[in-house]
Design a protein around this motif. Structure first.
Motif, PDB file in Angstrom:
ATOM      1  N   ASN A 127       0.824  -1.209   0.000  1.00 32.12           N
ATOM      2  CA  ASN A 127       0.000   0.000   0.000  1.00 32.12           C
ATOM      3  C   ASN A 127       0.861   1.264   0.000  1.00 32.12           C
ATOM      4  O   ASN A 127       0.489   2.278  -0.598  1.00 32.12           O
ATOM      5  CB  ASN A 127      -0.923   0.008   1.218  1.00 32.12           C
ATOM      6  N   ILE A 128       2.002   1.182   0.667  1.00 33.91           N
ATOM      7  CA  ILE A 128       2.932   2.318   0.672  1.00 33.91           C
ATOM      8  C   ILE A 128       3.451   2.572  -0.742  1.00 33.91           C
ATOM      9  O   ILE A 128       3.507   3.722  -1.202  1.00 33.91           O
ATOM     10  CB  ILE A 128       4.092   2.048   1.645  1.00 33.91           C
ATOM     11  N   ILE A 129       3.800   1.516  -1.447  1.00 37.75           N
ATOM     12  CA  ILE A 129       4.270   1.661  -2.834  1.00 37.75           C
ATOM     13  C   ILE A 129       3.171   2.254  -3.708  1.00 37.75           C
ATOM     14  O   ILE A 129       3.430   3.127  -4.553  1.00 37.75           O
ATOM     15  CB  ILE A 129       4.728   0.302  -3.402  1.00 37.75           C
ATOM     16  N   ASP A 130       1.933   1.830  -3.508  1.00 35.65           N
ATOM     17  CA  ASP A 130       0.807   2.381  -4.269  1.00 35.65           C
ATOM     18  C   ASP A 130       0.669   3.878  -4.010  1.00 35.65           C
ATOM     19  O   ASP A 130       0.412   4.663  -4.938  1.00 35.65           O
ATOM     20  CB  ASP A 130      -0.498   1.677  -3.892  1.00 35.65           C
ATOM     21  N   ALA A 131       0.822   4.280  -2.759  1.00 35.58           N
ATOM     22  CA  ALA A 131       0.686   5.694  -2.405  1.00 35.58           C
ATOM     23  C   ALA A 131       1.786   6.530  -3.059  1.00 35.58           C
ATOM     24  O   ALA A 131       1.514   7.588  -3.651  1.00 35.58           O
ATOM     25  CB  ALA A 131       0.731   5.859  -0.884  1.00 35.58           C
ATOM     26  N   ILE A 132       3.022   6.045  -2.998  1.00 32.47           N
ATOM     27  CA  ILE A 132       4.141   6.790  -3.592  1.00 32.47           C
ATOM     28  C   ILE A 132       3.984   6.871  -5.109  1.00 32.47           C
ATOM     29  O   ILE A 132       4.227   7.917  -5.720  1.00 32.47           O
ATOM     30  CB  ILE A 132       5.479   6.116  -3.228  1.00 32.47           C
ATOM     31  N   THR A 133       3.547   5.774  -5.714  1.00 33.31           N
ATOM     32  CA  THR A 133       3.370   5.742  -7.167  1.00 33.31           C
ATOM     33  C   THR A 133       2.327   6.755  -7.617  1.00 33.31           C
ATOM     34  O   THR A 133       2.499   7.445  -8.632  1.00 33.31           O
ATOM     35  CB  THR A 133       2.962   4.327  -7.619  1.00 33.31           C
ATOM     36  N   GLU A 134       1.239   6.864  -6.864  1.00 30.46           N
ATOM     37  CA  GLU A 134       0.196   7.825  -7.226  1.00 30.46           C
ATOM     38  C   GLU A 134       0.717   9.254  -7.162  1.00 30.46           C
ATOM     39  O   GLU A 134       0.450  10.071  -8.053  1.00 30.46           O
ATOM     40  CB  GLU A 134      -1.020   7.683  -6.303  1.00 30.46           C
ATOM     41  N   VAL A 135       1.460   9.568  -6.118  1.00 31.22           N
ATOM     42  CA  VAL A 135       2.007  10.926  -5.972  1.00 31.22           C
ATOM     43  C   VAL A 135       2.998  11.206  -7.102  1.00 31.22           C
ATOM     44  O   VAL A 135       3.004  12.291  -7.678  1.00 31.22           O
ATOM     45  CB  VAL A 135       2.673  11.109  -4.603  1.00 31.22           C
ATOM     46  N   ALA A 136       3.822  10.230  -7.420  1.00 35.99           N
ATOM     47  CA  ALA A 136       4.784  10.405  -8.514  1.00 35.99           C
ATOM     48  C   ALA A 136       4.089  10.681  -9.830  1.00 35.99           C
ATOM     49  O   ALA A 136       4.511  11.552 -10.608  1.00 35.99           O
ATOM     50  CB  ALA A 136       5.675   9.161  -8.611  1.00 35.99           C
ATOM     51  N   ALA A 137       3.018   9.944 -10.087  1.00 34.44           N
ATOM     52  CA  ALA A 137       2.274  10.133 -11.342  1.00 34.44           C
ATOM     53  C   ALA A 137       1.656  11.534 -11.392  1.00 34.44           C
ATOM     54  O   ALA A 137       1.668  12.189 -12.437  1.00 34.44           O
ATOM     55  CB  ALA A 137       1.199   9.059 -11.466  1.00 34.44           C
ATOM     56  N   ALA A 138       1.149  11.986 -10.259  1.00 32.30           N
ATOM     57  CA  ALA A 138       0.552  13.313 -10.197  1.00 32.30           C
ATOM     58  C   ALA A 138       1.586  14.410 -10.406  1.00 32.30           C
ATOM     59  O   ALA A 138       1.273  15.506 -10.896  1.00 32.30           O
ATOM     60  CB  ALA A 138      -0.150  13.509  -8.869  1.00 32.30           C
ATOM     61  N   GLN A 139       2.838  14.105 -10.063  1.00 35.36           N
ATOM     62  CA  GLN A 139       3.913  15.094 -10.223  1.00 35.36           C
ATOM     63  C   GLN A 139       4.558  15.025 -11.610  1.00 35.36           C
ATOM     64  O   GLN A 139       5.524  15.717 -11.870  1.00 35.36           O
ATOM     65  CB  GLN A 139       4.973  14.872  -9.146  1.00 35.36           C
ATOM     66  N   GLY A 140       4.028  14.148 -12.452  1.00 30.42           N
ATOM     67  CA  GLY A 140       4.545  14.071 -13.805  1.00 30.42           C
ATOM     68  C   GLY A 140       5.421  12.871 -14.082  1.00 30.42           C
ATOM     69  O   GLY A 140       5.893  12.691 -15.204  1.00 30.42           O
ATOM     70  N   GLY A 141       5.631  12.047 -13.047  1.00 28.68           N
ATOM     71  CA  GLY A 141       6.423  10.845 -13.227  1.00 28.68           C
ATOM     72  C   GLY A 141       5.547   9.746 -13.813  1.00 28.68           C
ATOM     73  O   GLY A 141       4.337   9.720 -13.620  1.00 28.68           O
ATOM     74  N   ARG A 142       6.149   8.829 -14.541  1.00 29.08           N
ATOM     75  CA  ARG A 142       5.398   7.727 -15.145  1.00 29.08           C
ATOM     76  C   ARG A 142       5.982   6.400 -14.682  1.00 29.08           C
ATOM     77  O   ARG A 142       7.122   6.070 -15.045  1.00 29.08           O
ATOM     78  CB  ARG A 142       5.442   7.820 -16.673  1.00 29.08           C
ATOM     79  N   PRO A 143       5.236   5.665 -13.851  1.00 36.06           N
ATOM     80  CA  PRO A 143       5.752   4.386 -13.365  1.00 36.06           C
ATOM     81  C   PRO A 143       6.115   3.456 -14.515  1.00 36.06           C
ATOM     82  O   PRO A 143       5.412   3.399 -15.525  1.00 36.06           O
ATOM     83  CB  PRO A 143       4.575   3.832 -12.547  1.00 36.06           C
ATOM     84  N   ALA A 144       7.237   2.742 -14.362  1.00 33.39           N
ATOM     85  CA  ALA A 144       7.676   1.812 -15.403  1.00 33.39           C
ATOM     86  C   ALA A 144       6.895   0.515 -15.323  1.00 33.39           C
ATOM     87  O   ALA A 144       6.411   0.132 -14.280  1.00 33.39           O
ATOM     88  CB  ALA A 144       9.162   1.538 -15.226  1.00 33.39           C
TER      89      ALA A 144
END
Length: 215
Positions: free
Chosen positions: A198-215
């Motif tokens: 769940n922690i990884i899911d939370a970080i991934t969502e924030v990254a995506a919102a900041q313009g990052g694209r999960p691999a």
């Protein structure tokens, strides 16, 4: 072998300079030493910028940054877990980099900008990472959560800055925003409840919102 084979007896004394200690005697405890004779801990003034506010302290030079925050500034969001730098519960951000505050002395941070969980957001205005942890149930008991969130915020900054990790396949290119990268970078923050996915899911969502694209 007799006691006096070395020229001493059980009632003899050994002398070194002005200090004399009877053979077989026990050194006095601190409580038995008169207050006037007890060593005075060295104190030092230190000025920090904590959550954007200048704070001046005078602390025992042995005081950790963690204890300065909790005991002197009463910012108890930062948690004391193992006190040995192994669990990550005490993670704070100093001049943009995450550190274990239990392993760092307060007097080492003269003029440094320290951000704790209280400085990221408030109950009325959560930081994006705090909100994502709530949304994705990234905590259970909550004890490690302040350190997890501070670390997660710094992790995304590290990836944006192109800082490689142990699992980065090519250290000459920008690291991928992948689950493996996040797990590796967050591995110093232990969650005894096991909310890691769940922690990884939370970080991934924030990254995506900041313009990052999960691999």
């Amino acid at each position: 072998m007799k006691d006096d084979d070395f020229g001493i007896t059980r009632r003899g004394v050994l002398a070194s300079g002005s200090a004399t200690l009877a053979i077989g005697s026990v050194a006095p405890t601190r409580a038995q030493i008169p207050p006037a004779a007890q060593p005075v801990p060295a104190a030092m003034k230190v000025a920090l910028i904590v959550n954007g506010e200048k704070r001046a302290l005078e602390v025992d030079t042995r005081t950790t940054l963690l204890d300065a925050l909790r005991e002197h500034l009463h910012l108890t969001g930062t948690k004391k877990g193992c006190d040995h730098g192994q669990c990550g519960a005490c993670t704070v951000i100093v001049d943009g980099r995450r550190i274990n505050s239990c392993l760092s002395l307060a007097v080492m941070h003269e003029g440094d900008a320290v951000t704790t969980i209280e400085g990221l957001g408030t109950p009325d205005k959560l930081h994006a990472m705090q909100a994502a942890f709530v949304k994705h149930d990234g905590y259970q008991c909550g004890y490690c959560t302040p350190g997890q969130i501070c670390s997660a915020v710094a992790v995304l900054d590290e990836i944006r800055a192109g800082i490689p990790s142990h699992v980065s396949s090519d250290i000459t290119v920008r690291p991928l925003l992948s689950a493996d990268e996040l797990r590796e970078r967050m591995s110093g923050n232990i969650c005894r409840c096991g909310a890691y996915s769940n922690i990884i899911d939370a970080i991934t969502e924030v990254a995506a919102a900041q313009g990052g694209r999960p691999a």
